[in-house]
Structures are given as structure tokens and as C-alpha cells.
Scaffold this motif. Sequence first.
Motif, PDB file in Angstrom:
ATOM      1  N   VAL A 162       0.812  -1.127   0.193  1.00 21.59           N
ATOM      2  CA  VAL A 162      -0.088  -0.060   0.084  1.00 21.59           C
ATOM      3  C   VAL A 162       0.822   1.241   0.044  1.00 21.59           C
ATOM      4  CG1 VAL A 162      -1.706   1.192   1.346  1.00 21.59           C
ATOM      5  CG2 VAL A 162      -1.875  -1.137   0.959  1.00 21.59           C
ATOM      6  N   ASP A 463      -2.627  10.177   6.156  1.00 17.17           N
ATOM      7  CA  ASP A 463      -1.536   9.421   6.463  1.00 17.17           C
ATOM      8  C   ASP A 463      -0.425  10.564   6.470  1.00 17.17           C
ATOM      9  OD1 ASP A 463      -2.800   6.812   4.300  1.00 17.17           O
ATOM     10  OD2 ASP A 463      -2.550   6.915   6.492  1.00 17.17           O
ATOM     11  N   ILE A 473      -7.417   8.917  -3.043  1.00 18.02           N
ATOM     12  CA  ILE A 473      -7.488   7.894  -2.376  1.00 18.02           C
ATOM     13  C   ILE A 473      -8.918   7.197  -2.312  1.00 18.02           C
ATOM     14  CG2 ILE A 473      -7.041   6.285  -0.385  1.00 18.02           C
ATOM     15  CD1 ILE A 473      -4.349   7.478  -0.554  1.00 18.02           C
ATOM     16  N   ASP A 481      -9.366   2.244  -3.041  1.00 18.57           N
ATOM     17  CA  ASP A 481     -10.085   2.364  -1.609  1.00 18.57           C
ATOM     18  C   ASP A 481     -11.312   3.427  -1.864  1.00 18.57           C
ATOM     19  OD1 ASP A 481      -6.815   2.388  -0.544  1.00 18.57           O
ATOM     20  OD2 ASP A 481      -8.254   1.250   0.407  1.00 18.57           O
TER      21      ASP A 481
ATOM     22  N   PRO C  44      -7.235  -0.647   7.429  1.00 21.68           N
ATOM     23  CA  PRO C  44      -8.213  -0.032   6.271  1.00 21.68           C
ATOM     24  C   PRO C  44      -7.813  -0.074   5.155  1.00 21.68           C
ATOM     25  CG  PRO C  44      -7.651   1.608   7.779  1.00 21.68           C
ATOM     26  CD  PRO C  44      -6.726   0.334   8.339  1.00 21.68           C
ATOM     27  N   ARG C  45      -6.620   0.079   4.765  1.00 18.66           N
ATOM     28  CA  ARG C  45      -6.221   0.155   3.400  1.00 18.66           C
ATOM     29  C   ARG C  45      -5.439  -1.257   2.655  1.00 18.66           C
ATOM     30  NH1 ARG C  45      -2.943   5.280   2.338  1.00 18.66           N
ATOM     31  NH2 ARG C  45      -3.276   4.483   0.084  1.00 18.66           N
ATOM     32  N   ALA C  46      -5.590  -2.269   3.397  1.00 15.89           N
ATOM     33  CA  ALA C  46      -5.422  -3.409   2.728  1.00 15.89           C
ATOM     34  C   ALA C  46      -5.928  -3.981   1.745  1.00 15.89           C
ATOM     35  CB  ALA C  46      -5.327  -4.425   3.986  1.00 15.89           C
ATOM     36  N   ARG C  47      -5.344  -4.605   0.586  1.00 15.19           N
ATOM     37  CA  ARG C  47      -5.999  -4.785  -0.544  1.00 15.19           C
ATOM     38  C   ARG C  47      -6.807  -6.507  -0.265  1.00 15.19           C
ATOM     39  NH1 ARG C  47      -1.377  -2.617  -3.907  1.00 15.19           N
ATOM     40  NH2 ARG C  47      -1.813  -0.405  -3.281  1.00 15.19           N
TER      41      ARG C  47
END
Lengths: 560, 321, 326
Positions: A162, A463, A473, A481, C44-47
Amino acid sequence: METRRLVLTLTGIAVALIVVLGGLTIALLATGGGDDDATSGDGATEDGDAEPTPQLPERVEGELRLFGADPITLDPACASDADSAEYIVEIFSGLVSFDRNLKVIPDIAQSYDVSPDGKVYTFHLRNNVIFHDGSRRVVADDFKFSIERALNPDTQSTVGEVYLDDIAGADEFIAGSATEVSGIKALNDDTLEITIKEPIVYFLDKLTYPTSYVVDRREVGDATCFEGADWTLSPNGTGPFKMKDWVLGERIELEANPGFHLDPKPSLQQVTYLLAGGSALVMYENDEIDITGVGVNDIDRIRDSNEPLNAEYQTGGTMDTSYIGFNTVEPPFDDVRVRQALAMATDRQLVSETVLKDLAIPATGVLPPGIPGYNENLEGLPFDPEAARALLDEAGGPALFEDVTLLTSGQGAAPSEALAAITALWEENLGVSIPIEQEEFGIFLRDIDQGNFTMFSLGWIADYPDPQNFLEIKLHSESADNETFYSNPEVDNLLNQARTSADEAERIRLYQEAEELIIEDAPWVPLFHGQYNALVKPYVNDFLLPPFVIPRLRYVSIER
Amino acid sequence: MNQAELSVGTRETDQFRPARSLRFLRRLLRRPVAVAAIVVIITIYGAGVLAPFIAPFDFDKTDLRNTFAGPSGEHWLGTDRLGRDVLSRLIWSAQTTVIISALVVVGGSLILGVSLGLTSGYLGGSVDNVIMRLADALYSVPTFLLILIINATMGDRVDSLFRDLEDLTGIGGLERSGAPNFFLLSVALSIFGWVGMARLVRSQVLSLREANFVLAARAMGGSTPRILFRHLFPQLTNLMVVAITLSLGAVALAEVSLTFLGLGVEDHASFGIMIAQYAGPTSVRAHPLLIFAPTVIVALLMLSFNLLGDALTDILSPRRR
Amino acid sequence: MQGLASYVLRRLLLVPLVLFVVSVVTFALGRYAPSDYVEIQAGPRARPETIERIREERGLNDPIYEQYARYVSNFVQGDFGESVRYRGVDVEDVILPRLWVTLQYNAVVLVLTFAIGIPVGTWAALRRGTWMDPFSIGTLVLFASVPVLVSVPLLQWLFAVKLGWLPTGGWHERNILGVEIGILSKQAILPIGALTLVGVAGIARYMRSQVLDVLDQDYVRTARAKGLNEAPVVIRHVVRNALLPIATLVAFDLAGLFTGALILETLLGIPGIGLYAFESISSRDYDSIMAIVLLGALVFQLAMLAVDIAYGFIDPRIRLSAEARR
């Protein structure tokens, strides 16, 4: 018969023993408090007021005490939550970091050059960064190892790609068709060259995140996020603080790293995080900890200027936005009027005042205050229940909401009070009754991902301080996302331009224009921007309340 | 929570004498303490049953301009953080407790417990063995933990079960009403709750099995189920009443505790929710009434169940005091 | 003693069987749960593809009997798995310190309960007929029936917030002669106090009824009539009669250790086994859940067995009838 008597006699003795032990125990407990001396000079009771002696280890000179949460992992390549990140940024360091003004500053990299096409970053490392155990200095190869480790599928990290897949060659490495990441080159011990696929301007911001921090390859070996992870219990990092002691579930003690490579070096000798229970505010009032948050039960009192604690109250924004998202590709929310109607019937101001006691601020747009590009003149959709009702009737009326539920994550018996208030107000103002459905976090994320929802409630913390982190994003049609499936070619266009534009003012203009379009389209109903509300002891200097996790402990000093 | 509290049937109850018809009730009513306890229980449970009629407000009726209000003419016990009426929430919480208690008692104790106890006691042999082994096994595990696990893991599946049910029967709104949640909680509690009643019934059946009237019925060619239900069952009624009373308290406490932890009732009013929301030190300091209200009611309820249980045990056990 | 030995043996043989069934059920519940620790901790950002890959690699998609077989084979080799709440830490390394915490304060509660409860109950019995008897019964019943869920917030309010005598919660252990002791810190007073109140009341009520029973017996009245000191007689019979159920209570306490601590530890933030059990369930820490449940079941069964043996020792009638029942 004989056995019986024996047993009975033994039992009699046992009972007697119990009574005696009981008496001893009571005596011990009663005097148990006396061992710990009150380290605050005024430990003596004055007017009969109860002044409890602290029941924690004696304070060390220059020690800061506060509440903390148990981290899930201290492995920088694996951490995906803020609790873990808070410790990692103090124990480890990376190429670059944020300073207390949220500017990117060199960390282990003493300086860096960017090629004219914006794709090649050359980092010149300091030669005096030593691992905590004093064994050796950090070289460029250590970074290559650490970054590749984070990207390596064998490590089983969910965050590596990510934050790091902008690097050229990362995709091939992850797919297994390459044995290394071609975009990372250790030219020599002191020079690291990273090439990225696209000249994105916020690449350095992404490098401030723990995922690219350097770890000691000799300590880590081939440990993954799950296997062999016990090295994280006594990590050998390079950060301003070292791990002194970690008693699971009870406390974490960090001690200063006098050999830290940046100035100012840490002034605190030790930082103790208390992980077990107890009320932070009450302990703060008893001088047992130095910093505490303030909740809805006490905020009125603390804000009162007549309250002595008011002098110690600090507040600041947290660069986040909580919002309600719609499934924009399925009825009823595929109709922009329905979305707008709900947005205009959301009385954030009232909820913020009454339920949240102004602990958070009502949000108009996507971007939170403090982020470059935040538009304080953004008007957005006003709170106008009548217009909302008219709009809704035009689109089909409350009957559209028959199968609509508000999905939220949580495992309490009752959903968050703010959400409950908002849905209650929708019913009052718009005549629609939307039940709240709680799901456990893992299932919630899965449902969101699969589009198995009509509307949901979620939040997003920055972030890094760049509008791209929010707008692109979350709302670019091709972003992974983008939970709401929002797709507006005009917005996409603006975002694409802004991504690579080198002109800062131009970028801001583009992002603000995009934000206005987005708010008008209402794929989101932004609800609140968070705030820190804290009490900090007067003898603690320079304790930052940053909007997101950055290393901050080395700026703090104690004057007693 | 004590293991013993969760299922009735310690060695004590094995020694119950079946009282003649319901005469014990008269003896019970002569004890003022027991009467007081019964009154309290009936008041609280009665309020729960009559909740839709007597609660001044809905449990989720918010009034954001009137939050954390003290007691007043309109809100006898004040309002909470969302302006909801505390008294009403207490009454609706009582309703939740009543519903769960009823479901578990009927489902667990009565249906499961009695029938398994009857079968086990009357048929004996391997059937008895299997059922009693099962009872032993269920009794020897950390029940509260397992109930937690069941509630935490099965919630989603029960939801989809109810969704299928909706499709099948055409009855809409089942899932939304919160029924799956109540269902899961009741089933989980019943799984462990039948043991005590079953053991009790079984031991009575064992002693009655060779009684004359039963032999006579068998001699006349009566079938097993008939004998079970026509002849043995009536003998057990008082025992069952006692056992149910003793277990009602445990079930109510279980419901409140589980909901407090977030793994019980959801989205309705429950004492557990009220306690969970207002139990921390800063909350107690700022709004003491909001924690006193549910805790006092729960304490009263548990106290009454205990007193009543004491009285019943006193009356029915062969010991003198 | 022949009958007793074989009885014990038979009971012991049942233990592994029950443990097996319990392990299968708990395992199934855990694995059939709709989510797992990979998903929950992914961030929350994991694929989703990455999450799925990791789940596959960690064997979470394997058929359940395969996963169970793997677990059992590890188990018998002494590998109880690793915690996912604390990555890299073996399950036993998390559970044992937590268990120690819970054991500590429960042991103190046990001792105090009997040390205070027995005298208080006896005293209440001797005051029969005076106003102190119903009064003491009343207070005792009150304490005995108020659940921890209710008493702790109130005690916390009174002693920690209002009076400020005690900390509001938490736990601190000090190193005394090489052992980490937490019960000598002020944080231990509130939990110990809350549990002791309930326990003392129960024991006291029981002792009271026991003493009253004995006092009414003929042999005591005879002794009294003869002018003899009735105390030793009373004491001997009280001890004998009271023994059994007290043994049962101790066993129940031990057995209920795991689950009983939960609410108390949640309210006060004490890092014991109860709170850890709850945390493990929430974070889908399968290995920890299995270990805790199995341990709890084992302790419970052994405790019950001990009680049954004690019964058999002390009262032959019960042993014989128990055997007849099997």
C-alpha cells in the motif's frame, strides 16, 4: 474409621492454617501501600483530604507517564494500526520523517536529490546512525533489505504494497517474477537510489510511514509478520527511544537513546505507557500520570475558566473526517437527489453541540482543517430540512428507504451515540427511518469491499498532510479505496492533473475544485473532524498533539 | 459469575421432596421476606411485560436539546446523553429481560430440560447414559466463555438464517426487528441451561418409576409417552416451579452480563447496555443517577431472586433450617 | 478402597474424552466464524486480494478437519500456537502471566472468604433470637446476591472517585524475591474487596445454618443439660458437616476462575485471564481461545473429580449411591 479421623484432623489443621494466613494477608494488604513512597513532595495529607500514594514504580528522573494501548506488533513492515505506529515511530526511524510542524525533514538520509523528471530519488545517508545495541551503523543495503522485506509476499504484510508499490519494480517483485526490487539500489554504503514509476510529488510523504523504516537484518532474519515475530519484543531500532521493558498488558517503558542522530536529542530519560485499566483522568488529577485525554463527561468542567485544570487544557485538530458513504451504483442512492436530500437533512451542528459536547467539529467538506488545500470558505450542502424533503419527494419519497440500513462497525451492544442521534434526526427532519446495523470490523470491511451495503459510516485519518490522501485515494474512480464506487470523469481529470503537477498553488486549486464537485455530488456526507482534547501537566514542555502519528517524544522535556 | 449459578442442579436439589400439590405456595406466602421478594419480582417483570403501555417514551426516543437532564416532571429519572428518558429505558430493559428469561425458561428448561429428563429417567439404559454424559460434559466446561464464543461467531449466520426464513415464509422485517439476536442469545443460554432441570426431573422420575400407579398404568398397556406425560409429569410440577424460579435469576444475570460485554442483546434497551454506557469513573462522577438507576434495579432483582430461592429451598428441603 | 480406586480411574478416563469434544466444538465455532484475525488486523487500506492470499497461506481456507488435525498434532507436541493479539508471543507465554494475575487475587479472596466468613457465620448463629440475627442475615444476603457487575461500579465510585482512597483500576506487580506479586499493590484492594464481599456472605450464611443445625441436635442438648461444655461437641460436628460443601465451594471457585473473572477484569482493567479470554474472542485469536477453554475445562473436571473423591472419603453413603447410579 481411621482414615476418616485422619482426614478430619488434617482438614482441621488446614482450616486453622487458612484462618492464620487470612489474618496475615489482611495485615499485609493494610500495610502494602506504605512501601511505595510518594515521590511528589506534598504526599502528606493536608486537611484530611485523601491524598493517595502512587502505587506504581517510583518515578525515574525525567520520566513521562501516560496511558497507552497495547500494540499489535512492533514490526514496521507489518503494522497497520495507529496504536502500534505510535511506538514504532519512536523506536525505529526511516529515510525521512515529519518534524513537529509536519514538514518532511531528513532523518537517516542526511539529504536527498530528485532527478528533473521527478522519478529518481537519491538519498545520502548519514554515517553515524547506529543501531540501539551499538553493534554497527546503518548502511544503504539495510534499507534495501527492509523495504524489500515489506514488499515481499512471504513476509505476509498487508500494508507493504500500500505504501511502497510506487517504487519501480515493486509489482514484478510482488508477483514473483523478479528476485529483487529493481527500483531500489544501494549504490554504496552511504547512498540509496529509489526510482518510482510515476513522478508523484508526495512520495516522500509516503516514506515517512513506518513501512519503509530500517530494521536490523541480523535480528530479523527471515521472520515474517506472523512467524518468528518475537524479535519485536526487544527490537533493535535506530529511533530516539529504545525499548526498556514491555510487560504485556501492563506497561511499556521506553528509555532515551543518547546516540540519536537528529537534534534535538531526546530530553526525557524514560517514557512509561500504562496499558492496564483505571481512569486516566482520575489518575491525572492524582498526579500519577502527566497527560490525559478529556472525555464528554468532563469537558464542560475543564473548559470553564474557573476550573484550575483549565490552564492545563490543550486542544488541536486530528486531520480526519468521519463520514457516511453511499453505494452510488445501486438504488436508492444512485440518484444524486436522494443523496443530497440526506446530506441536507443531517444536522451535524446540533449533534456536535449536544452529543459530542463540541469535542469534534462539524464537517462541511472532505478535507479536514490543517491539511493544505483545506477550504474554509467551502459552502457545501446546507442543513435545510425543508429543501431536503422537497428534493426527496421529487425523487420518490421516503418509500425509497425500505431496505436501507446504515452499516457500521463495532461490537458493542449499542452503536455510537453520534450515529444514533443522526439517524434519529433524519427521522425527525426527513421522515425516514434508517436502522443502524452493526457488524464486526472484519465482516464490515468485507461487505464494504463487495458492495454489500446501501450506506455505511466510516472515518479516514490523514496518512500524510496532502489532499491527495483524501480526495484521490477515497474518491477517484480507479482507486482501490473508493468504497462508494463514486465515478465522475471531471473529478478524475482534476485529480489526475493534481497528482503530478509540480506547481503547489495549482495543485491546491485543482483539489479544491474537485472537492466542490464532490460535495455537490454527495457520494459522502462528511460528518465531523476530530480533535484532541487533552490535559498536560504544566511541568511538561512541548508535548505535541499531532493530527496523526509522528515521532514527538524527543521534543518533550520535564521541569520539576 | 459462579459456574453453579448458571445451571440449577447441584447436589442439593437432588434431595428435594416433592411437595403435595402446591401447598408449599401457602407456606411461602406466610413468610414476609418471600412475599416482599415476590412483589419486587412481579413489579419489575410486570413492568417489562406491560412496557408498551406504561413506558412514557420509546426506548430510543431522542431529544437532543434535553440531554443529561436531571429528574423533572416530564422525566422522573432524568435523561441520558441522547435525551432519552431513563425511566422508560429501565422499563424497556425489563422487557428485554422478561423476553429472554421467558425464551430460555420455555425453550431450555421446559422443553429441553423436562423432556430430556423424563426420557432419561424413564427409559434408563443407554439412552440415559448418553444424555447424562452429555449433561456432564456441558456442565464441565467454562459455560460463560462458550456462550461468549457462540454469540461472537454465530451472529452472522443466524442473520442469514432469518433472511432465508423471510424469503421462505414471505414474512418481512424479521431480520430487522432484532429477532435473530434474541434467538441466538436464547439458544446459547438454553444449550447450557437445560442440564439442571433435566437432572432434577430425572432423579424424581427414577424414584417414582417404580411407584404403584405407574406399574398399574404399564400393566394396563399404557404406552411410554402417555405414561410419561399423564402420570409422571403432574408429580413434578412443584419441583419445576422451584427450579425455574431458581434459574430465572441466573438467566437474567446472564443476559445483563452478556449484553454488558457487547455479546448479548443488541439495539434494544437492556440493563447491560445502560451499565456499560455509564459505568466508568468519570461518568459515574459526572452523572451518578445514570449508573445508579440500572444497578439498583438489577441488584434488587437479584436480591429478590436470592431471597425467594432461599425461602423455597427452606420449605422444600428435608433439612430443618 | 478398591471401589474408590476404580471409580477414580473411570472418571479420569472420561476427562480426555470430554476435552476432545470440547476442543472440537470450540474449534469449529472459531473456524466457522465469519471473520478471522487476518481480516481484522489487516488495516483499513489493505487490499482484499492480499488478505485472501495471506489467509490461504496461513491455512485458514483449508478444510476444517485438516486445520484441526494440525492443531492437535501441534498440541500434543507442546506447541499451543502463537497469540495474534501479541504477535510473536507463544500462547502459553501470554496465558500463564495472565493466569497468575487472576489466581493471585482469587487465592486471596478464597482465604479471606473463609477466614472471615466462618467466624461471622458462627457468630450470627450464636446470636439467634436477638435482633442481630435477622439483621446479619439481611446484610449477608444483600452482599451475596449483588452481582459483581453491579457492585464494582458503585464501589469504584465510592472508594476511588468520591473518597480517593483507591486507584480506579489497573494492575501493578512488584518483584518480590524473584516473583511478580500484584496483590500487595493498592490496585488489588478493590477487586479483592468486591469478590470477598460476595464470598463471605455466602460462606457466612452457610456456616450459620450449619451451626444452628448442630446446636439443635440432641447430643448437644444432652451435653448442655449435663452441664458440660458444649463447644468441642459443636465444633466437631460443625466441622464434619460443613466440610463437604465447603470443599465443593472451593472446587467451584477454582473451576469458575476463568469465567468469573471476566466482568470484574473488564470493569477494572485488570490484565488477567478473564479479560484476555474476552480479548481473544474479539480478536479471533483462535489458539488463545482454544488454550483457555481447554485449560478451563480441564481444571473444572479435575476440581469436580476432587470433590467427588472427597465426598467418597467422607461420606460412604454417597460414594455407594454414586456408584450405583453409574
